[in-house]
Design a protein around this motif. Structure first.
Motif, PDB file in Angstrom:
ATOM      1  N   MET A  50      42.301   6.067   1.524  1.00 19.63           N
ATOM      2  CA  MET A  50      41.683   7.285   1.081  1.00 19.63           C
ATOM      3  C   MET A  50      42.750   8.221   0.520  1.00 19.63           C
ATOM      4  SD  MET A  50      38.954   8.303   3.949  1.00 19.63           S
ATOM      5  CE  MET A  50      39.222   6.859   4.962  1.00 19.63           C
ATOM      6  N   THR A  51      42.403   8.849  -0.575  1.00 25.04           N
ATOM      7  CA  THR A  51      43.310   9.800  -1.198  1.00 25.04           C
ATOM      8  C   THR A  51      42.594  11.128  -1.377  1.00 25.04           C
ATOM      9  OG1 THR A  51      42.653   9.245  -3.445  1.00 25.04           O
ATOM     10  CG2 THR A  51      44.430   7.922  -2.471  1.00 25.04           C
ATOM     11  N   LEU A  52      43.346  12.133  -1.792  1.00 25.06           N
ATOM     12  CA  LEU A  52      42.741  13.443  -2.032  1.00 25.06           C
ATOM     13  C   LEU A  52      41.693  13.387  -3.136  1.00 25.06           C
ATOM     14  CD1 LEU A  52      45.812  15.816  -1.717  1.00 25.06           C
ATOM     15  CD2 LEU A  52      43.965  15.483  -0.095  1.00 25.06           C
ATOM     16  N   ASP A  53      41.813  12.446  -4.052  1.00 26.87           N
ATOM     17  CA  ASP A  53      40.814  12.305  -5.121  1.00 26.87           C
ATOM     18  C   ASP A  53      39.428  12.013  -4.549  1.00 26.87           C
ATOM     19  OD1 ASP A  53      42.636  12.795  -7.126  1.00 26.87           O
ATOM     20  OD2 ASP A  53      43.111  10.678  -7.409  1.00 26.87           O
ATOM     21  N   THR A  54      39.381  11.484  -3.335  1.00 27.08           N
ATOM     22  CA  THR A  54      38.116  11.182  -2.668  1.00 27.08           C
ATOM     23  C   THR A  54      37.277  12.446  -2.489  1.00 27.08           C
ATOM     24  OG1 THR A  54      39.283   9.454  -1.459  1.00 27.08           O
ATOM     25  CG2 THR A  54      37.127  10.062  -0.632  1.00 27.08           C
ATOM     26  N   LEU A  55      37.928  13.601  -2.383  1.00 27.56           N
ATOM     27  CA  LEU A  55      37.216  14.860  -2.146  1.00 27.56           C
ATOM     28  C   LEU A  55      36.379  15.302  -3.341  1.00 27.56           C
ATOM     29  CD1 LEU A  55      40.012  16.778  -0.275  1.00 27.56           C
ATOM     30  CD2 LEU A  55      37.766  16.243   0.639  1.00 27.56           C
ATOM     31  N   LYS A  56      36.777  14.910  -4.526  1.00 26.74           N
ATOM     32  CA  LYS A  56      36.069  15.349  -5.732  1.00 26.74           C
ATOM     33  C   LYS A  56      34.677  14.732  -5.781  1.00 26.74           C
ATOM     34  CE  LYS A  56      40.299  15.957  -8.399  1.00 26.74           C
ATOM     35  NZ  LYS A  56      40.656  17.223  -7.988  1.00 26.74           N
ATOM     36  N   GLY A  57      33.684  15.567  -5.928  1.00 21.62           N
ATOM     37  CA  GLY A  57      32.311  15.090  -6.087  1.00 21.62           C
ATOM     38  C   GLY A  57      31.619  14.690  -4.796  1.00 21.62           C
ATOM     39  N   GLU A  58      32.288  14.815  -3.663  1.00 28.12           N
ATOM     40  CA  GLU A  58      31.681  14.463  -2.378  1.00 28.12           C
ATOM     41  C   GLU A  58      31.142  15.712  -1.682  1.00 28.12           C
ATOM     42  OE1 GLU A  58      31.282  11.505  -0.859  1.00 28.12           O
ATOM     43  OE2 GLU A  58      32.281  10.342  -2.405  1.00 28.12           O
ATOM     44  N   ALA A  59      30.147  15.523  -0.837  1.00 25.09           N
ATOM     45  CA  ALA A  59      29.677  16.620   0.013  1.00 25.09           C
ATOM     46  C   ALA A  59      30.774  16.866   1.035  1.00 25.09           C
ATOM     47  CB  ALA A  59      28.375  16.234   0.696  1.00 25.09           C
ATOM     48  N   LYS A  60      31.234  18.113   1.134  1.00 25.03           N
ATOM     49  CA  LYS A  60      32.361  18.397   2.014  1.00 25.03           C
ATOM     50  C   LYS A  60      32.254  19.790   2.605  1.00 25.03           C
ATOM     51  CE  LYS A  60      35.097  19.531  -2.067  1.00 25.03           C
ATOM     52  NZ  LYS A  60      34.228  18.916  -3.038  1.00 25.03           N
ATOM     53  N   VAL A  61      33.036  20.016   3.629  1.00 29.05           N
ATOM     54  CA  VAL A  61      33.227  21.347   4.188  1.00 29.05           C
ATOM     55  C   VAL A  61      34.722  21.622   4.165  1.00 29.05           C
ATOM     56  CG1 VAL A  61      31.146  21.411   5.602  1.00 29.05           C
ATOM     57  CG2 VAL A  61      33.240  20.463   6.564  1.00 29.05           C
ATOM     58  N   ILE A  62      35.068  22.899   4.062  1.00 31.60           N
ATOM     59  CA  ILE A  62      36.469  23.297   3.931  1.00 31.60           C
ATOM     60  C   ILE A  62      36.779  24.357   4.982  1.00 31.60           C
ATOM     61  CG2 ILE A  62      38.207  24.264   2.360  1.00 31.60           C
ATOM     62  CD1 ILE A  62      36.284  23.378   0.053  1.00 31.60           C
ATOM     63  N   SER A  90      38.923  21.805  -5.107  1.00 27.85           N
ATOM     64  CA  SER A  90      38.500  22.657  -6.227  1.00 27.85           C
ATOM     65  C   SER A  90      38.391  24.123  -5.847  1.00 27.85           C
ATOM     66  CB  SER A  90      37.179  22.156  -6.824  1.00 27.85           C
ATOM     67  OG  SER A  90      37.316  20.827  -7.260  1.00 27.85           O
ATOM     68  N   ILE A  91      39.303  24.585  -4.987  1.00 31.74           N
ATOM     69  CA  ILE A  91      39.369  26.005  -4.670  1.00 31.74           C
ATOM     70  C   ILE A  91      40.756  26.507  -5.066  1.00 31.74           C
ATOM     71  CG2 ILE A  91      37.645  25.902  -2.834  1.00 31.74           C
ATOM     72  CD1 ILE A  91      39.930  25.984  -0.790  1.00 31.74           C
ATOM     73  N   GLU A  92      40.870  27.806  -5.271  1.00 28.98           N
ATOM     74  CA  GLU A  92      42.112  28.358  -5.790  1.00 28.98           C
ATOM     75  C   GLU A  92      43.080  28.816  -4.702  1.00 28.98           C
ATOM     76  OE1 GLU A  92      41.648  31.121  -8.951  1.00 28.98           O
ATOM     77  OE2 GLU A  92      40.087  29.932  -9.909  1.00 28.98           O
ATOM     78  N   VAL A  93      42.728  28.594  -3.459  1.00 31.68           N
ATOM     79  CA  VAL A  93      43.610  28.945  -2.345  1.00 31.68           C
ATOM     80  C   VAL A  93      43.884  27.684  -1.528  1.00 31.68           C
ATOM     81  CG1 VAL A  93      42.846  31.342  -2.212  1.00 31.68           C
ATOM     82  CG2 VAL A  93      41.646  29.600  -0.907  1.00 31.68           C
ATOM     83  N   GLY A  94      44.858  27.770  -0.650  1.00 28.62           N
ATOM     84  CA  GLY A  94      45.172  26.628   0.192  1.00 28.62           C
ATOM     85  C   GLY A  94      44.102  26.388   1.234  1.00 28.62           C
ATOM     86  N   ALA A  95      44.068  25.175   1.743  1.00 26.31           N
ATOM     87  CA  ALA A  95      43.128  24.802   2.802  1.00 26.31           C
ATOM     88  C   ALA A  95      43.884  24.001   3.860  1.00 26.31           C
ATOM     89  CB  ALA A  95      41.988  23.959   2.242  1.00 26.31           C
ATOM     90  N   ALA A  96      43.703  24.369   5.118  1.00 27.41           N
ATOM     91  CA  ALA A  96      44.363  23.652   6.206  1.00 27.41           C
ATOM     92  C   ALA A  96      43.641  22.340   6.511  1.00 27.41           C
ATOM     93  CB  ALA A  96      44.422  24.522   7.451  1.00 27.41           C
ATOM     94  N   ALA A  97      42.309  22.332   6.298  1.00 30.87           N
ATOM     95  CA  ALA A  97      41.523  21.144   6.615  1.00 30.87           C
ATOM     96  C   ALA A  97      40.279  21.081   5.739  1.00 30.87           C
ATOM     97  CB  ALA A  97      41.111  21.166   8.090  1.00 30.87           C
ATOM     98  N   ALA A  98      39.818  19.871   5.519  1.00 30.08           N
ATOM     99  CA  ALA A  98      38.571  19.622   4.795  1.00 30.08           C
ATOM    100  C   ALA A  98      37.977  18.332   5.353  1.00 30.08           C
ATOM    101  CB  ALA A  98      38.808  19.490   3.297  1.00 30.08           C
ATOM    102  N   ALA A  99      36.667  18.202   5.271  1.00 30.72           N
ATOM    103  CA  ALA A  99      36.014  16.984   5.750  1.00 30.72           C
ATOM    104  C   ALA A  99      34.987  16.531   4.729  1.00 30.72           C
ATOM    105  CB  ALA A  99      35.334  17.220   7.088  1.00 30.72           C
ATOM    106  N   VAL A 100      34.952  15.226   4.502  1.00 32.69           N
ATOM    107  CA  VAL A 100      33.896  14.639   3.687  1.00 32.69           C
ATOM    108  C   VAL A 100      32.763  14.317   4.652  1.00 32.69           C
ATOM    109  CG1 VAL A 100      33.246  12.638   2.295  1.00 32.69           C
ATOM    110  CG2 VAL A 100      35.482  13.696   1.975  1.00 32.69           C
ATOM    111  N   LEU A 101      31.559  14.733   4.291  1.00 32.20           N
ATOM    112  CA  LEU A 101      30.400  14.580   5.161  1.00 32.20           C
ATOM    113  C   LEU A 101      29.731  13.220   4.982  1.00 32.20           C
ATOM    114  CD1 LEU A 101      28.862  18.132   4.738  1.00 32.20           C
ATOM    115  CD2 LEU A 101      30.407  17.316   6.541  1.00 32.20           C
ATOM    116  N   ARG A 102      29.146  12.754   6.061  1.00 31.41           N
ATOM    117  CA  ARG A 102      28.396  11.491   6.015  1.00 31.41           C
ATOM    118  C   ARG A 102      27.174  11.666   5.117  1.00 31.41           C
ATOM    119  NH1 ARG A 102      30.367   8.224   9.859  1.00 31.41           N
ATOM    120  NH2 ARG A 102      31.360   9.184  11.658  1.00 31.41           N
ATOM    121  N   GLN A 103      26.791  10.606   4.451  1.00 30.34           N
ATOM    122  CA  GLN A 103      25.611  10.641   3.577  1.00 30.34           C
ATOM    123  C   GLN A 103      24.343  10.507   4.375  1.00 30.34           C
ATOM    124  OE1 GLN A 103      25.778  11.317   0.405  1.00 30.34           O
ATOM    125  NE2 GLN A 103      27.978  11.277   0.311  1.00 30.34           N
TER     126      GLN A 103
END
Length: 82
Positions: free
Chosen positions: A1-13, A69-82
């Motif tokens: 898994m790479t950071l590119d995985t975050l693009k287009g996925e349902a996520k929380v930040i 895709s946010i303009e500030v830093g993020a300490a954590a993000a999660a991709v949500l289950r479908q």
């Protein structure tokens, strides 16, 4: 898994939202920034281990924020289950 995985996925930040998603079993996997405060990250990392959620490390909060895709830093993000 790479950071590119975050693009287009349902996520929380953000640590609070990611912690909620992991607690409720909604997180497929979690991304964390290596430069985030260890004191703040430790409870989330323990919860991920307990809930058997894979953790992917990003080098910086800025890099993780950009991947989300946010303009500030993020300490954590999660991709949500479908």
């Amino acid at each position: 898994m790479t950071l590119d995985t975050l693009k287009g996925e349902a996520k929380v930040i953000g640590i609070k939202q990611v912690t909620k998603a992991v607690s409720k079993g909604r997180a497929a996997y979690v991304f964390t920034a290596d430069d985030a405060d260890d004191r703040v990250m430790e409870p989330l990392l323990r919860l991920c281990e307990e809930k058997e959620v894979a953790v992917v490390r990003a080098s910086t909060m800025q890099e993780l924020g950009k991947a989300c895709s946010i303009e500030v830093g993020a300490a954590a993000a999660a991709v949500l289950r479908q």
